[in-house]
Design an enzyme around this catalytic site. Structure first.
Site, mmCIF file in Angstrom:
data_model
loop_
_atom_site.group_PDB
_atom_site.id
_atom_site.type_symbol
_atom_site.label_atom_id
_atom_site.label_comp_id
_atom_site.label_asym_id
_atom_site.label_seq_id
_atom_site.Cartn_x
_atom_site.Cartn_y
_atom_site.Cartn_z
ATOM 1 N N SER A 209 42.871 37.546 42.132
ATOM 2 C CA SER A 209 42.718 36.123 41.841
ATOM 3 C C SER A 209 42.433 35.363 43.138
ATOM 4 O O SER A 209 41.447 35.646 43.810
ATOM 5 C CB SER A 209 43.974 35.626 41.121
ATOM 6 O OG SER A 209 43.768 34.393 40.506
ATOM 7 N N ASP A 433 38.663 37.065 31.042
ATOM 8 C CA ASP A 433 39.701 36.607 31.971
ATOM 9 C C ASP A 433 39.747 35.084 31.909
ATOM 10 O O ASP A 433 38.762 34.411 32.198
ATOM 11 C CB ASP A 433 39.362 37.065 33.387
ATOM 12 C CG ASP A 433 40.472 36.793 34.389
ATOM 13 O OD1 ASP A 433 41.150 35.753 34.275
ATOM 14 O OD2 ASP A 433 40.651 37.604 35.304
ATOM 15 N N HIS A 461 44.128 38.527 32.659
ATOM 16 C CA HIS A 461 43.768 38.191 34.028
ATOM 17 C C HIS A 461 43.778 39.428 34.902
ATOM 18 O O HIS A 461 44.777 40.160 34.954
ATOM 19 C CB HIS A 461 44.761 37.159 34.550
ATOM 20 C CG HIS A 461 44.431 36.602 35.894
ATOM 21 N ND1 HIS A 461 43.144 36.350 36.320
ATOM 22 C CD2 HIS A 461 45.239 36.235 36.933
ATOM 23 C CE1 HIS A 461 43.171 35.852 37.536
ATOM 24 N NE2 HIS A 461 44.421 35.782 37.935
#
Length: 492
Positions: A209, A433, A461
């Site tokens: 991320s 996602d 995610h």
């Protein structure tokens, strides 16, 4: 980020705490006192080693002083490490210490055998020199008190802005002067220092991320020092803050549709009809708690903002969907306690305390990384896009945020990252996602001169260690053997 529980780490005898000599190749003389550090490791958490590293407060002027970075290490199971594997779980603001300490099983098989796994808290985070704003009671009030004015009105905007201004003032007062230096670029420079003092000539890194942005920024600054980098849940560094928020809103709406389809196929779903009909009923629930918040057993009131946050938290990981079903069913019956459990998971709130809270460093990084310069017309256009493409979430997605009243100008500027000359950099994107939409991973891989894209077809995610053997095998083979995955590898 998610609130998942991970398996317990088996106990083992700690290894020697000796380290390799620091790598000071091509280091400026003014930075040598930092790069020449010899680390003082001590056994911690039974099977790990911990230390702190001094890094410049201001990389452009190292004489201004230093701050501390907290580091945890798990020695390679084989006893013969290829090198160090630095990790970052995202955020910005997630703590890397508990990530390695509590979820070592993420580093499966040959990966854990081959590397010393390194977790660290970036500047501003957790056990490093940290951004501090509010105590727990003040944070509860900031996050969960519901404005008296109607959402969207001038009075509501003024009320939220006043709350943000008080919060930002506390951050500035309680963070000992570090706010102007909390940025992804400075954190990437810190990461090069960690590489060097660990004795590695090149950086091997797994970032999720925001950690993908941190890794890409490192590659931009130090392409010649890139070893084996995997950027999971890739973020497009060229996207503005406003466009990123729109993309996330659309991503969570898409994930919400997938959740609702799954819910309706089961026996316990509190909704009926088609996906569109069920989402319309969920929208009715959100507007209902916006008008008449639900009292929880601990006295907090669940309004639409907190319920939206609970939904968002559950959509990060498909395994949380059953909990979301319970939360929404209970909320429909007037009980918000499970919804608050989900919201608390996002904020790292446990038993009324904030443990490794990411909110404070999240806003510090965001406000320093991105110019907060969107015009009123641009904001109106963004809202219109969300109204069309994310109708369930759109009414509650945008609100005045701390960056509008942040006391320091942003130092970051969005732009593409090419990292010309870097070794192959693997980027992973998951097709649905919600937090880092797939198209951003595609864009990042395309921008990087040596980018290699792996696609995980699925929900949730990030992609590594999410049960997809194709993704996991490609990642482990790259780290362990240096086998570069086929660009465009698609893992269903």
């Amino acid at each position: 980020m998610s609130g998942c529980l991970y398996s317990q780490i088996p106990e083992a005898a700690p290894r020697s705490t000796e380290s390799k000599a620091p790598d000071t190749t091509a280091v400026d003389s003014g930075l040598l006192p930092f790069y020449e550090q010899k680390l003082d490791w001590s056994v911690c958490h039974k099977t790990f080693e911990c230390t702190t590293v001094r890094t410049p407060l201001d990389w452009s002027d190292p004489a201004r002083g230093d701050i501390q970075l907290a580091v945890i290490r798990h020695r390679a199971d084989s006893g013969h490490a290829i090198g160090s594997l630095l990790t970052n779980p995202g955020g910005p603001g997630a703590s890397g210490i508990p990530y390695v300490r509590d979820s070592l099983d993420f580093f499966v098989g040959d990966l854990r055998a081959s590397y010393d796994v390194i977790g660290f808290d970036p500047r501003g985070v957790g056990k490093s020199t940290a951004v501090k704003c509010y105590d727990a009671a003040e944070m509860d009030s900031y996050l969960f008190d519901i404005p008296a004015a109607a959402r969207g009105s001038k009075a509501w905007t003024d009320e939220v802005t006043h709350s943000n201004r008080a919060y930002v003032h506390a951050c500035d007062a309680n963070s000992h002067g570090i706010l102007p230096y909390i940025s992804t670029e400075n954190a990437a420079r810190d990461m090069d220092l960690l590489r060097a003092v660990l004795g590695d000539r090149k950086l091997n890194y797994l970032g999720y991320s925001w950690g993908s942005l941190l890794g890409a920024t490192y590659a931009k600054l130090f392409p010649e020092r890139v070893g084996r980098l995997v950027l999971d849940g890739g973020i497009d560094p060229s996207v503005s803050l406003l466009d990123s928020a729109v993309g996330q809103g659309i991503g969570f709406e898409s994930a919400l549709r997938a959740y609702m389809s799954d819910c309706l196929a089961g026996n316990d779903c509190p909704f009926r009809g088609s996906v569109d009909e069920a989402l319309a009923d969920l929208g009715t629930l959100l507007s209902s708690v916006e008008r008449d918040p639900l009292p929880s057993s601990d006295g907090r009131m669940l309004g639409a903002s907190s319920l939206t946050q609970a939904i968002v938290e559950a959509l990060y990981v498909k395994a949380s969907w059953p909990t979301l079903t319970v939360a929404l069913g209970n909320a429909l019956a007037g009980n918000p306690d499970v919804a608050f459990l989900l919201a608390d998971s996002y904020y790292r709130r446990q038993d009324g305390r904030y443990v490794d809270s990411l909110l404070e460093p999240f806003w510090a990084y965001t406000c320093m990384d991105y110019p907060h310069d969107a015009t009123a017309d641009q904001k109106a256009q963004a809202q219109a896009v969300l109204d069309e493409k994310a109708p369930t979430i759109a009414p509650y997605w945008f609100a005045p945020d701390p960056c509008a009243v942040w006391p320091y100008p942003a130092t970051g500027v969005p732009g593409p990252i090419h990292a010309q000359g870097a070794a192959p950099i693997v980027v992973i994107g998951t097709t649905n996602d919600p937090a880092t939409p797939y198209k951003e991973a595609v864009a990042l891989a395309d921008q990087l001169s040596s980018g290699v894209l792996i696609t995980r077809v699925g929900e949730g995610h990030t992609g590594y260690n999410k049960g997809n053997k194709c993704v996991d095998r490609a990642v482990v083979n790259y780290f362990v053997d240096g086998t570069v995955p086929e660009d465009g590898l698609r893992c269903g």
